[in-house]
Write an enzyme that holds these catalytic residues in place. Structure first.
Site, PDB file in Angstrom:
ATOM      1  CG  ASP A 209      -1.895   1.097   1.292  1.00  0.00           C
ATOM      2  OD1 ASP A 209      -2.740   1.182   0.378  1.00  0.00           O
ATOM      3  OD2 ASP A 209      -1.849   1.894   2.253  1.00  0.00           O
ATOM      4  CD  GLU A 278      -2.227   2.491  -3.602  1.00  0.00           C
ATOM      5  OE1 GLU A 278      -3.345   2.977  -3.876  1.00  0.00           O
ATOM      6  OE2 GLU A 278      -1.839   2.319  -2.433  1.00  0.00           O
TER       7      GLU A 278
END
Length: 549
Positions: A209, A278
């Site tokens: 993330d 990401e």
């Protein structure tokens, strides 16, 4: 156990060209009737995922958390939140996935924790405790205002005053999500230890993330303003002043490269493990993807927001994305996605420009699954689910509540998966679902599409099977070809095999004339394009796949 032991050969390259199915645990399958999905529910539905022919699952956070941001605020990196089950349930899920031939990737949230994590509770208690600098702390300016102009993606300043320490702490997201100070090697060690914990439990990889948020500028310099014409709403909604800054100093720091090398070195001790990052940046996303995936010593692949934005997938836009990637990223690897848990579902997001009929959605699936790179499919995408329209009273997402009604948040893409058309909860739960199940989704339920060979679900299954039969579509190079404003066309090459992929994005039949080559049509793709000698003919909203030579 410190390393994965196996007597059988390990395919360390499985991730390259893999199709990864993203599961949002709260919304996949509830087995205990509390209205929230759980790990046992994922295990129960693994046969559906395996039937798609995908290579891996990516499970969004299920760690212990106060759920201010629905699991992306972790309070214990080495435990399962009771709402999702137990460590035993997790291990059962992993074992069942592996038995079905599925790799298991899980979310790792390494840029920040929950404010309820014991590390932060200790850190905030004084300026002299053992974890005093595990998070990003800074004194106020002389007038009492925050240390600099950095903004939170969720709105307002990225700094929160802490009365105990009489300092501000950094939070790029919610105030209850304080940012780690990864400039501290002890923090890196602790986070890598949590990565090892899950590797020892059998996971095959990680979705990282906000990978470009790990480090901050230690001088805490102000971000410069971004000129209005460059403001881009692909990372934050256009109502959010976060887009007014050029984020030079609050993220994207070069210090991250060495940490990613440490992470990769750990993964290398577990052969076959892989990571996808990401990258959240509107101005320099592809350059960051290149930096983070090049050289084979950092993460294996990354995704940016080029195809997760509101920009419709016109021939021109798709061509630019592919061209820019090939020019910028060189030896790196992408992981493409059209939808995920953070953006409006693409069936709705692009409908005004491209349409939302099954035919349109099948064509988009063909595009996504033939680009050079790996692919993420978000749960419900294989059903063609549109974005759910929810009332303000139904919202759970703090992001949507903050910016309502101009931006409605992320709940519309997080509503429960629909398995049964005749059940008001879609077969998701015997209780009241945590988010409403839209009536229009029920008609698209799995059991309704299972029986229809022309359904979007059947198309995904058939096309993923077709893709696996042709190695150039999985691991080959890409070269744009015969571009015009109606047909998106490129070649995939691997070894001595070259495949032409051509997508007619228009409502009229299109032809492509090949000057010096002949192609033979590849069967089994589910598309209707044909070839005769050196001419390709593609019906409206359709595609062609052919072998050159």
């Amino acid at each position: 156990m410190s390393e994965r032991d196996s007597s059988s050969p390990v395919d360390t390259d499985w991730w390259r060209g893999a199709v990864i199915y993203q599961i949002y645990p709260r919304s996949y399958q509830d087995t205990d009737g509390d209205g929230t999905g759980d790990l046992k529910g994922i295990t129960e539905r693994l046969p559906h995922i395996a039937s798609l022919g995908v290579d891996a699952i990516w499970v969004s956070p299920f760690f212990k958390s106060p759920m201010r941001d629905f699991g992306y605020d972790v309070s214990d990196y080495e435990d399962v939140d009771p709402m999702f089950g137990t460590i035993g349930d997790f291990k059962e899920m992993v074992d069942n996935a592996h038995a079905l031939g599925l790799k298991v990737m899980i979310d790792q949230v390494l840029s920040h924790s929950s404010s309820e994590h014991p590390w932060f509770i200790e850190s905030r208690s004084s300026r002299t405790n053992d974890k005093a600098d595990w998070y990003v702390w800074a004194d106020a300016k002389p007038d009492g205002s925050p240390p600099n102009n950095w903004l939170s993606i969720f709105g307002g300043s990225a700094w929160q005053w802490e009365t105990g320490r009489r300092q501000y702490y950094l939070h790029n997201f919610l105030a209850s999500q304080p940012d780690f100070n990864l400039h501290n090697p002890e923090v890196q060690d602790a986070l890598l230890s949590s990565v090892r914990f899950w590797l020892d439990l059998g996971v095959d990889g990680f979705r990282l993330d906000t990978i470009n948020f790990y480090f901050h500028d230690q001088q805490l310099r102000d971000n410069p303003p971004l000129v209005p014409e460059l403001r881009n709403a692909s990372i934050a909604p256009d109502v959010n002043p976060y887009n007014f800054q050029d984020h030079l100093y609050d993220k994207n720091q070069p210090d991250n490269l060495e940490f990613l090398r440490r992470l990769r070195a750990l993964l290398e001790t577990y052969p076959g493990s892989a990571a996808v990052g990401e990258v959240g940046d509107a101005q320099r996303g592809l350059q960051i993807v290149s930096d983070y995936t090049s050289g084979g010593d950092k993460v294996h692949m990354c995704y940016s927001f080029d195809l997760l934005s509101a920009t419709p997938p016109t021939v021109g836009h798709l061509g630019k994305v592919v061209s820019d990637f090939e020019t910028t990223v060189t030896d790196g690897w992408a992981c493409w996605a059209f939808s995920n848990h953070d953006v409006r579902r693409h069936a709705t997001r692009w409908s005004e420009t491209f349409g939302d009929t099954p035919r349109h959605l099948k064509l988009l699936a063909g595009v996504l699954l033939t680009l050079r790179g790996s692919v993420c499919i978000y749960q419900g995408e294989e059903l063609g689910l549109p974005e759910a329209e929810l009332s303000f009273e139904d919202l759970r997402d703090p992001y949507g509540i903050q910016f309502w009604p101009t931006f409605k948040g992320r709940d519309g893409c997080r509503t429960p998966m629909v398995w049964s058309a005749d059940d008001k909860s879609g077969g998701f739960s015997s209780g009241k679902p945590w988010l409403p199940v839209p009536g229009e989704h029920l008609a698209l339920a799995v059991d309704r599409q299972e029986a229809d060979p022309d359904s979007v679900l059947s198309h995904y299954r058939n096309f993923i099977r077709f893709r696996k039969q042709h190695l150039p579509l999985v691991k080959g190079s890409v070269e744009l070809d015969h571009q015009n404003d109606k047909v998106f066309c490129f070649r995939r090459r691997h070894g001595n095999e070259t495949i032409i992929c051509a997508f007619n994005m228009s409502d009229e039949t299109q032809t492509i004339d090949l000057a010096d080559e002949e192609v033979s049509t590849l069967r089994g793709s589910g598309f209707s394009g044909t070839s005769a000698g050196k001419t390709i003919t593609i019906p409206p909203i359709d595609a062609y796949f052919g072998l050159v030579g």
